[in-house]
Design an enzyme around this catalytic site. Sequence first.
Site, PDB file in Angstrom:
ATOM      1  N   HIS A 293      69.772 -75.649 -74.121  1.00  9.34           N
ATOM      2  CA  HIS A 293      68.948 -74.457 -74.256  1.00  9.34           C
ATOM      3  C   HIS A 293      69.215 -73.595 -73.036  1.00  9.34           C
ATOM      4  O   HIS A 293      69.783 -74.062 -72.047  1.00  9.34           O
ATOM      5  CB  HIS A 293      67.455 -74.799 -74.381  1.00  9.34           C
ATOM      6  CG  HIS A 293      66.842 -75.296 -73.118  1.00  9.34           C
ATOM      7  ND1 HIS A 293      67.040 -76.578 -72.651  1.00  9.34           N
ATOM      8  CD2 HIS A 293      66.061 -74.677 -72.209  1.00  9.34           C
ATOM      9  CE1 HIS A 293      66.386 -76.725 -71.507  1.00  9.34           C
ATOM     10  NE2 HIS A 293      65.789 -75.582 -71.211  1.00  9.34           N
TER      11      HIS A 293
ATOM     12  N   ASP B 278      76.383 -68.114 -63.633  1.00  9.04           N
ATOM     13  CA  ASP B 278      76.142 -67.162 -64.712  1.00  9.04           C
ATOM     14  C   ASP B 278      76.959 -67.497 -65.951  1.00  9.04           C
ATOM     15  O   ASP B 278      78.181 -67.671 -65.876  1.00  9.04           O
ATOM     16  CB  ASP B 278      76.456 -65.738 -64.242  1.00  9.04           C
ATOM     17  CG  ASP B 278      75.960 -64.678 -65.217  1.00  9.04           C
ATOM     18  OD1 ASP B 278      74.904 -64.897 -65.852  1.00  9.04           O
ATOM     19  OD2 ASP B 278      76.625 -63.635 -65.332  1.00  9.04           O
ATOM     20  N   HIS B 279      76.265 -67.591 -67.078  1.00 14.78           N
ATOM     21  CA  HIS B 279      76.860 -67.933 -68.371  1.00 14.78           C
ATOM     22  C   HIS B 279      77.595 -69.274 -68.312  1.00 14.78           C
ATOM     23  O   HIS B 279      78.680 -69.433 -68.868  1.00 14.78           O
ATOM     24  CB  HIS B 279      77.775 -66.804 -68.881  1.00 14.78           C
ATOM     25  CG  HIS B 279      76.992 -65.619 -69.318  1.00 14.78           C
ATOM     26  ND1 HIS B 279      76.592 -64.638 -68.435  1.00 14.78           N
ATOM     27  CD2 HIS B 279      76.492 -65.273 -70.528  1.00 14.78           C
ATOM     28  CE1 HIS B 279      75.898 -63.720 -69.096  1.00 14.78           C
ATOM     29  NE2 HIS B 279      75.810 -64.089 -70.361  1.00 14.78           N
TER      30      HIS B 279
ATOM     31  N   HIS C 108      71.131 -75.425 -69.921  1.00 16.30           N
ATOM     32  CA  HIS C 108      71.018 -76.778 -69.380  1.00 16.30           C
ATOM     33  C   HIS C 108      70.235 -77.642 -70.347  1.00 16.30           C
ATOM     34  O   HIS C 108      69.751 -77.173 -71.378  1.00 16.30           O
ATOM     35  CB  HIS C 108      70.376 -76.774 -67.981  1.00 16.30           C
ATOM     36  CG  HIS C 108      68.908 -76.484 -67.958  1.00 16.30           C
ATOM     37  ND1 HIS C 108      68.047 -77.076 -67.072  1.00 16.30           N
ATOM     38  CD2 HIS C 108      68.132 -75.665 -68.700  1.00 16.30           C
ATOM     39  CE1 HIS C 108      66.815 -76.635 -67.256  1.00 16.30           C
ATOM     40  NE2 HIS C 108      66.849 -75.771 -68.235  1.00 16.30           N
TER      41      HIS C 108
ATOM     42  N   CYS D 275      63.181 -78.687 -74.024  1.00 11.27           N
ATOM     43  CA  CYS D 275      64.164 -78.704 -72.932  1.00 11.27           C
ATOM     44  C   CYS D 275      65.106 -79.908 -73.020  1.00 11.27           C
ATOM     45  O   CYS D 275      66.135 -79.940 -72.345  1.00 11.27           O
ATOM     46  CB  CYS D 275      63.464 -78.697 -71.578  1.00 11.27           C
ATOM     47  SG  CYS D 275      62.522 -77.196 -71.291  1.00 11.27           S
TER      48      CYS D 275
ATOM     49  N   GLU E 299      62.366 -69.288 -63.961  1.00  8.39           N
ATOM     50  CA  GLU E 299      63.031 -69.843 -65.135  1.00  8.39           C
ATOM     51  C   GLU E 299      62.601 -69.074 -66.385  1.00  8.39           C
ATOM     52  O   GLU E 299      63.383 -68.868 -67.301  1.00  8.39           O
ATOM     53  CB  GLU E 299      62.682 -71.327 -65.257  1.00  8.39           C
ATOM     54  CG  GLU E 299      63.481 -72.058 -66.296  1.00  8.39           C
ATOM     55  CD  GLU E 299      63.207 -73.538 -66.267  1.00  8.39           C
ATOM     56  OE1 GLU E 299      64.119 -74.295 -65.893  1.00  8.39           O
ATOM     57  OE2 GLU E 299      62.083 -73.948 -66.629  1.00  8.39           O
TER      58      GLU E 299
ATOM     59  N   HIS F  67      68.208 -70.074 -70.288  1.00  2.00           N
ATOM     60  CA  HIS F  67      67.202 -69.243 -69.632  1.00  2.00           C
ATOM     61  C   HIS F  67      67.853 -67.990 -69.075  1.00  2.00           C
ATOM     62  O   HIS F  67      69.032 -67.999 -68.712  1.00  2.00           O
ATOM     63  CB  HIS F  67      66.551 -69.989 -68.452  1.00  2.00           C
ATOM     64  CG  HIS F  67      65.785 -71.205 -68.860  1.00  2.00           C
ATOM     65  ND1 HIS F  67      64.546 -71.144 -69.444  1.00  2.00           N
ATOM     66  CD2 HIS F  67      66.095 -72.522 -68.760  1.00  2.00           C
ATOM     67  CE1 HIS F  67      64.119 -72.372 -69.683  1.00  2.00           C
ATOM     68  NE2 HIS F  67      65.046 -73.229 -69.283  1.00  2.00           N
TER      69      HIS F  67
END
Length: 136
Positions: free
Chosen positions: A39, A79-80, A14, A33, A125, A41
């Site tokens: 970037h 996810d991903h 995000h 960020c 996070e 997490h």
Amino acid sequence: MIYLTRVENFNAAHKLSNPAWSDEQNVAVFGKCANVNWHGHNYELHVTVKGTPDKDTGFVFNAKTLGDLIKIHVIEKVDHRNLNMDVDFMKGKFTSAENLAIGIWDQLTPHLPEGVQLHCIKLYETPRIYVEYFGA
């Protein structure tokens, strides 16, 4: 009252950026960020439900069923993925961990059976930063 927690993991990208601000102000507030190239997490999601154990099973809620609900309604969507661009329940929202926790709550609540309540969404996070949401 008994509390049951299921833990799942997902990876997502995000960017934190306020479009009304200059690039300089975004970097000043959000640091790395606000990276123009996004970037990511490695999130850890704790979903806690509460209720009274069933007299026939001893369960508040079947942990496998809870895991299946989380996977179908949350993990498969995030996810991903890029939270800003790919996730339907985050469209038009600022993709902070706080807003993501609220979005996850909203995704799961309609799918819980009568007698089982969502108690808390805890979303890590990073290993040192997490948010908790207990509903509105």
